[in-house]
Design a protein around this motif. Structure first.
Motif, PDB file in Angstrom:
ATOM      1  N   PRO A  10       0.685 -69.942 -31.008  1.00 43.65           N
ATOM      2  CA  PRO A  10       0.973 -69.231 -32.257  1.00 43.65           C
ATOM      3  C   PRO A  10       2.369 -69.482 -32.814  1.00 43.65           C
ATOM      4  N   GLY A  11       3.340 -69.759 -31.958  1.00 47.28           N
ATOM      5  CA  GLY A  11       4.686 -70.031 -32.444  1.00 47.28           C
ATOM      6  C   GLY A  11       4.745 -71.343 -33.209  1.00 47.28           C
ATOM      7  N   MET A  12       4.113 -72.369 -32.655  1.00 47.20           N
ATOM      8  CA  MET A  12       4.057 -73.657 -33.345  1.00 47.20           C
ATOM      9  C   MET A  12       3.266 -73.519 -34.644  1.00 47.20           C
ATOM     10  N   ALA A  13       2.191 -72.762 -34.599  1.00 46.54           N
ATOM     11  CA  ALA A  13       1.392 -72.540 -35.809  1.00 46.54           C
ATOM     12  C   ALA A  13       2.224 -71.842 -36.881  1.00 46.54           C
ATOM     13  N   ALA A  14       2.995 -70.838 -36.490  1.00 42.36           N
ATOM     14  CA  ALA A  14       3.840 -70.118 -37.449  1.00 42.36           C
ATOM     15  C   ALA A  14       4.887 -71.053 -38.046  1.00 42.36           C
ATOM     16  N   TRP A  15       5.483 -71.894 -37.213  1.00 39.14           N
ATOM     17  CA  TRP A  15       6.490 -72.845 -37.701  1.00 39.14           C
ATOM     18  C   TRP A  15       5.865 -73.789 -38.723  1.00 39.14           C
ATOM     19  N   LEU A  16       4.691 -74.282 -38.428  1.00 34.66           N
ATOM     20  CA  LEU A  16       4.004 -75.198 -39.337  1.00 34.66           C
ATOM     21  C   LEU A  16       3.572 -74.503 -40.627  1.00 34.66           C
ATOM     22  N   ARG A  17       3.144 -73.243 -40.536  1.00 34.93           N
ATOM     23  CA  ARG A  17       2.813 -72.477 -41.748  1.00 34.93           C
ATOM     24  C   ARG A  17       4.049 -72.311 -42.622  1.00 34.93           C
ATOM     25  N   HIS A  18       5.181 -72.061 -41.992  1.00 37.15           N
ATOM     26  CA  HIS A  18       6.425 -71.936 -42.745  1.00 37.15           C
ATOM     27  C   HIS A  18       6.731 -73.251 -43.465  1.00 37.15           C
ATOM     28  N   GLN A  19       6.519 -74.363 -42.783  1.00 41.31           N
ATOM     29  CA  GLN A  19       6.723 -75.663 -43.412  1.00 41.31           C
ATOM     30  C   GLN A  19       5.784 -75.839 -44.600  1.00 41.31           C
ATOM     31  N   ALA A  20       4.538 -75.395 -44.449  1.00 34.31           N
ATOM     32  CA  ALA A  20       3.583 -75.483 -45.554  1.00 34.31           C
ATOM     33  C   ALA A  20       4.108 -74.720 -46.765  1.00 34.31           C
ATOM     34  N   ASP A  21       4.643 -73.534 -46.523  1.00 34.46           N
ATOM     35  CA  ASP A  21       5.214 -72.739 -47.612  1.00 34.46           C
ATOM     36  C   ASP A  21       6.427 -73.435 -48.231  1.00 34.46           C
ATOM     37  N   GLU A  22       7.244 -74.058 -47.391  1.00 30.21           N
ATOM     38  CA  GLU A  22       8.431 -74.752 -47.891  1.00 30.21           C
ATOM     39  C   GLU A  22       8.049 -75.911 -48.803  1.00 30.21           C
ATOM     40  N   GLU A  23       6.956 -76.575 -48.495  1.00 33.42           N
ATOM     41  CA  GLU A  23       6.511 -77.684 -49.341  1.00 33.42           C
ATOM     42  C   GLU A  23       6.090 -77.179 -50.723  1.00 33.42           C
ATOM     43  N   ILE A  24       5.558 -75.974 -50.788  1.00 33.20           N
ATOM     44  CA  ILE A  24       5.225 -75.379 -52.092  1.00 33.20           C
ATOM     45  C   ILE A  24       6.502 -75.103 -52.873  1.00 33.20           C
ATOM     46  N   VAL A  25       7.540 -74.620 -52.186  1.00 31.31           N
ATOM     47  CA  VAL A  25       8.840 -74.425 -52.837  1.00 31.31           C
ATOM     48  C   VAL A  25       9.326 -75.754 -53.411  1.00 31.31           C
ATOM     49  N   HIS A  26       9.175 -76.839 -52.638  1.00 31.32           N
ATOM     50  CA  HIS A  26       9.595 -78.157 -53.116  1.00 31.32           C
ATOM     51  C   HIS A  26       8.811 -78.563 -54.361  1.00 31.32           C
ATOM     52  N   ALA A  27       7.502 -78.355 -54.347  1.00 30.13           N
ATOM     53  CA  ALA A  27       6.689 -78.678 -55.524  1.00 30.13           C
ATOM     54  C   ALA A  27       7.169 -77.873 -56.728  1.00 30.13           C
ATOM     55  N   ASN A  28       7.472 -76.600 -56.502  1.00 24.88           N
ATOM     56  CA  ASN A  28       7.946 -75.741 -57.597  1.00 24.88           C
ATOM     57  C   ASN A  28       9.255 -76.247 -58.189  1.00 24.88           C
ATOM     58  N   LYS A  29      10.130 -76.806 -57.361  1.00 26.75           N
ATOM     59  CA  LYS A  29      11.386 -77.361 -57.875  1.00 26.75           C
ATOM     60  C   LYS A  29      11.104 -78.528 -58.823  1.00 26.75           C
ATOM     61  N   PHE A  30      10.169 -79.390 -58.454  1.00 26.77           N
ATOM     62  CA  PHE A  30       9.809 -80.502 -59.329  1.00 26.77           C
ATOM     63  C   PHE A  30       9.115 -79.999 -60.590  1.00 26.77           C
ATOM     64  N   ILE A  31       8.243 -79.017 -60.454  1.00 32.09           N
ATOM     65  CA  ILE A  31       7.565 -78.431 -61.619  1.00 32.09           C
ATOM     66  C   ILE A  31       8.587 -77.860 -62.589  1.00 32.09           C
TER      67      ILE A  31
END
Length: 170
Positions: free
Chosen positions: A38-59
């Motif tokens: 679950p810790g690795m899963a949580a870290w990866l979910r956080h990364q998934a969210d961060e990628e959305i932040v990155h997309a929003n910056k480009f948008i």
């Protein structure tokens, strides 16, 4: 200053790639959940969210300059994961792909004389160095455990302690 049609297309491709990266990380998180990490899963979910932040910056960059941000079709990620090492190696490869896409976008903006994109792309170049280094460190640490249960569980706990944030840009 509005981006040229060619640059708008290139930025939209980057937006799509950032959302694709989010989906890749989310699938990897699912795989780690299935492996009872679950810790690795949580870290990866956080990364998934961060990628959305990155997309929003480009948008935001496109919209602020009078262009039309568009997300292209994204197919589901195809990753084969048998171990945590597989998951984080896949993450590292995807980060390398994103890094190269940002470097290519930078080259295109430089060629077009688009000075207004420099601050955003400079931020992303630095961010990608950090992203690759972090994921590669995790890959190396997982490899050091040599599938040792206590070692993996300790790393899982450590990765699960990562602070969470939102998908909105700070």
């Amino acid at each position: 200053m509005k981006l040229t049609p060619e640059l708008e297309k290139a930025f939209n491709a980057q937006i799509t790639l950032e959302f694709e990266a989010s989906m890749v990380y989310r699938q990897l998180a699912i795989e780690m959940e299935i492996h009872d990490l679950p810790g690795m899963a949580a870290w990866l979910r956080h990364q998934a969210d961060e990628e959305i932040v990155h997309a929003n910056k480009f948008i935001d960059h496109l919209a602020d300059r009078g262009n039309h941000p568009k997300i292209a079709s994204i197919s589901g990620p195809t990753v084969t994961i048998n171990t945590p090492l597989d998951a984080f190696t896949a993450a590292a490869k995807h980060e390398e792909r994103v890094s190269e896409a940002i470097r290519e976008l930078y080259r295109q903006t430089e060629s077009a004389g688009d000075l207004d994109s420099r601050p955003l792309l400079n931020w992303f170049l630095s961010e990608q160095i950090e992203e690759e280094a972090t994921v590669n460190e995790i890959v190396a640490r997982i490899a050091m455990t040599n599938d040792d249960g206590p070692g993996l569980l300790r790393l899982d706990e450590e990765l699960g302690a990562r602070p969470t944030s939102t998908t909105e840009a700070n």
